[in-house]
Design a protein around this motif. Structure first.
Motif, PDB file in Angstrom:
ATOM      1  N   LEU A   6     -85.338  62.493  19.068  1.00  0.00           N
ATOM      2  CA  LEU A   6     -86.778  62.547  19.284  1.00  0.00           C
ATOM      3  C   LEU A   6     -87.156  61.647  20.454  1.00  0.00           C
ATOM      4  N   ARG A   7     -88.073  62.101  21.297  1.00  0.00           N
ATOM      5  CA  ARG A   7     -88.587  61.285  22.388  1.00  0.00           C
ATOM      6  C   ARG A   7     -89.966  60.783  21.974  1.00  0.00           C
ATOM      7  N   VAL A   8     -90.186  59.482  22.086  1.00  0.00           N
ATOM      8  CA  VAL A   8     -91.440  58.867  21.661  1.00  0.00           C
ATOM      9  C   VAL A   8     -92.511  59.126  22.719  1.00  0.00           C
ATOM     10  N   LEU A   9     -93.664  59.641  22.289  1.00  0.00           N
ATOM     11  CA  LEU A   9     -94.761  59.956  23.196  1.00  0.00           C
ATOM     12  C   LEU A   9     -95.878  58.918  23.181  1.00  0.00           C
ATOM     13  N   ALA A  10     -95.983  58.170  22.069  1.00  0.00           N
ATOM     14  CA  ALA A  10     -97.047  57.178  21.938  1.00  0.00           C
ATOM     15  C   ALA A  10     -96.539  55.985  21.141  1.00  0.00           C
ATOM     16  N   GLU A  11     -97.112  54.825  21.401  1.00  0.00           N
ATOM     17  CA  GLU A  11     -96.727  53.622  20.664  1.00  0.00           C
ATOM     18  C   GLU A  11     -97.081  53.805  19.187  1.00  0.00           C
ATOM     19  N   THR A  12     -96.117  53.490  18.326  1.00  0.00           N
ATOM     20  CA  THR A  12     -96.340  53.654  16.893  1.00  0.00           C
ATOM     21  C   THR A  12     -95.286  52.877  16.112  1.00  0.00           C
ATOM     22  N   ASN A  13     -95.423  52.891  14.806  1.00  0.00           N
ATOM     23  CA  ASN A  13     -94.419  52.350  13.902  1.00  0.00           C
ATOM     24  C   ASN A  13     -93.761  53.533  13.200  1.00  0.00           C
ATOM     25  N   LEU A  14     -92.455  53.614  13.255  1.00  0.00           N
ATOM     26  CA  LEU A  14     -91.743  54.746  12.658  1.00  0.00           C
ATOM     27  C   LEU A  14     -91.913  54.834  11.151  1.00  0.00           C
ATOM     28  N   SER A  15     -92.383  53.762  10.501  1.00  0.00           N
ATOM     29  CA  SER A  15     -92.555  53.810   9.047  1.00  0.00           C
ATOM     30  C   SER A  15     -93.587  54.852   8.629  1.00  0.00           C
ATOM     31  N   PHE A  16     -94.336  55.391   9.589  1.00  0.00           N
ATOM     32  CA  PHE A  16     -95.306  56.442   9.296  1.00  0.00           C
ATOM     33  C   PHE A  16     -94.718  57.841   9.455  1.00  0.00           C
ATOM     34  N   PHE A  17     -93.396  57.929   9.656  1.00  0.00           N
ATOM     35  CA  PHE A  17     -92.768  59.229   9.914  1.00  0.00           C
ATOM     36  C   PHE A  17     -91.591  59.475   8.977  1.00  0.00           C
ATOM     37  N   LEU A  18     -91.445  60.728   8.594  1.00  0.00           N
ATOM     38  CA  LEU A  18     -90.277  61.135   7.830  1.00  0.00           C
ATOM     39  C   LEU A  18     -89.808  62.484   8.343  1.00  0.00           C
ATOM     40  N   VAL A  19     -88.537  62.754   8.121  1.00  0.00           N
ATOM     41  CA  VAL A  19     -87.920  64.015   8.508  1.00  0.00           C
ATOM     42  C   VAL A  19     -87.381  64.662   7.241  1.00  0.00           C
ATOM     43  N   PHE A  20     -87.607  65.958   7.111  1.00  0.00           N
ATOM     44  CA  PHE A  20     -86.917  66.656   6.036  1.00  0.00           C
ATOM     45  C   PHE A  20     -86.292  67.924   6.594  1.00  0.00           C
ATOM     46  N   THR A  21     -85.243  68.360   5.925  1.00  0.00           N
ATOM     47  CA  THR A  21     -84.598  69.606   6.330  1.00  0.00           C
ATOM     48  C   THR A  21     -84.987  70.698   5.347  1.00  0.00           C
ATOM     49  N   THR A  22     -85.072  71.882   5.875  1.00  0.00           N
ATOM     50  CA  THR A  22     -85.387  73.061   5.078  1.00  0.00           C
ATOM     51  C   THR A  22     -84.779  74.265   5.792  1.00  0.00           C
ATOM     52  N   PHE A  23     -85.283  75.444   5.555  1.00  0.00           N
ATOM     53  CA  PHE A  23     -84.720  76.635   6.189  1.00  0.00           C
ATOM     54  C   PHE A  23     -85.836  77.617   6.530  1.00  0.00           C
ATOM     55  N   TYR A  24     -85.547  78.484   7.482  1.00  0.00           N
ATOM     56  CA  TYR A  24     -86.492  79.531   7.850  1.00  0.00           C
ATOM     57  C   TYR A  24     -86.490  80.614   6.789  1.00  0.00           C
ATOM     58  N   THR A  25     -87.678  81.012   6.337  1.00  0.00           N
ATOM     59  CA  THR A  25     -87.795  82.123   5.394  1.00  0.00           C
ATOM     60  C   THR A  25     -87.939  83.446   6.138  1.00  0.00           C
ATOM     61  N   ASN A  26     -88.383  83.383   7.373  1.00  0.00           N
ATOM     62  CA  ASN A  26     -88.422  84.510   8.302  1.00  0.00           C
ATOM     63  C   ASN A  26     -88.522  83.901   9.701  1.00  0.00           C
ATOM     64  N   PRO A  27     -88.536  84.668  10.756  1.00  0.00           N
ATOM     65  CA  PRO A  27     -88.500  84.081  12.106  1.00  0.00           C
ATOM     66  C   PRO A  27     -89.669  83.156  12.461  1.00  0.00           C
ATOM     67  N   THR A  28     -90.788  83.226  11.713  1.00  0.00           N
ATOM     68  CA  THR A  28     -91.946  82.399  12.061  1.00  0.00           C
ATOM     69  C   THR A  28     -92.408  81.473  10.939  1.00  0.00           C
ATOM     70  N   ALA A  29     -91.663  81.373   9.860  1.00  0.00           N
ATOM     71  CA  ALA A  29     -92.095  80.539   8.732  1.00  0.00           C
ATOM     72  C   ALA A  29     -90.908  79.778   8.155  1.00  0.00           C
ATOM     73  N   ILE A  30     -91.220  78.592   7.607  1.00  0.00           N
ATOM     74  CA  ILE A  30     -90.186  77.785   6.965  1.00  0.00           C
ATOM     75  C   ILE A  30     -90.505  77.614   5.486  1.00  0.00           C
ATOM     76  N   SER A  31     -89.480  77.326   4.723  1.00  0.00           N
ATOM     77  CA  SER A  31     -89.636  77.085   3.297  1.00  0.00           C
ATOM     78  C   SER A  31     -90.352  75.751   3.083  1.00  0.00           C
ATOM     79  N   ASN A  32     -91.164  75.679   2.035  1.00  0.00           N
ATOM     80  CA  ASN A  32     -91.814  74.420   1.676  1.00  0.00           C
ATOM     81  C   ASN A  32     -90.996  73.653   0.649  1.00  0.00           C
ATOM     82  N   ASN A  33     -89.711  73.968   0.564  1.00  0.00           N
ATOM     83  CA  ASN A  33     -88.801  73.341  -0.384  1.00  0.00           C
ATOM     84  C   ASN A  33     -87.799  72.468   0.391  1.00  0.00           C
ATOM     85  N   PRO A  34     -88.090  71.171   0.558  1.00  0.00           N
ATOM     86  CA  PRO A  34     -87.192  70.322   1.351  1.00  0.00           C
ATOM     87  C   PRO A  34     -85.841  70.115   0.680  1.00  0.00           C
TER      88      PRO A  34
END
Length: 105
Positions: A6-34
């Motif tokens: 990730l490239r940082v665009l603005a000053e911030t504290n990373l404690s406000f960010f999380l990453v989760f992995t999921t999968f595409y349910t179709n070419p334009t949508a992702i699952s809401n099940n992390p």
């Protein structure tokens, strides 16, 4: 060596960010099940810095380059790949600047 960069665009504290992995349910949508979730520890970053999240094990560290940019390295601690790109998985970055916890009863 699997990683999310990730490239940082603005000053911030990373404690406000999380990453989760999921999968595409179709070419334009992702699952809401992390599948896997990583919440960044409190780390101040500035524009131009890079954040690299490795799926494996290691020690979090920050390295300042001669040009003044800081690379922040984090490790998810997964035994296997966190994102299986061959199977349509994806990573989602969330900003959660305002959050609170409530004890379970």
């Amino acid at each position: 060596m699997e990683r999310i960069r990730l490239r940082v665009l603005a000053e911030t504290n990373l404690s406000f960010f999380l990453v989760f992995t999921t999968f595409y349910t179709n070419p334009t949508a992702i699952s809401n099940n992390p599948r896997n979730v990583y919440w960044f520890p409190s780390t101040f970053v500035k524009p131009g810095d890079q954040v690299v999240l490795y799926s494996g094990f290691g020690q979090n560290r920050s390295v300042r380059t001669p040009d003044g940019i800081t690379n922040h390295f984090f490790y998810w601690g997964q035994k296997e790949y966190a994102v299986e790109t061959a199977y349509g998985d994806c990573a989602v970055l969330f900003e959660v600047e305002s959050w609170q916890t409530t004890p379970l009863e």
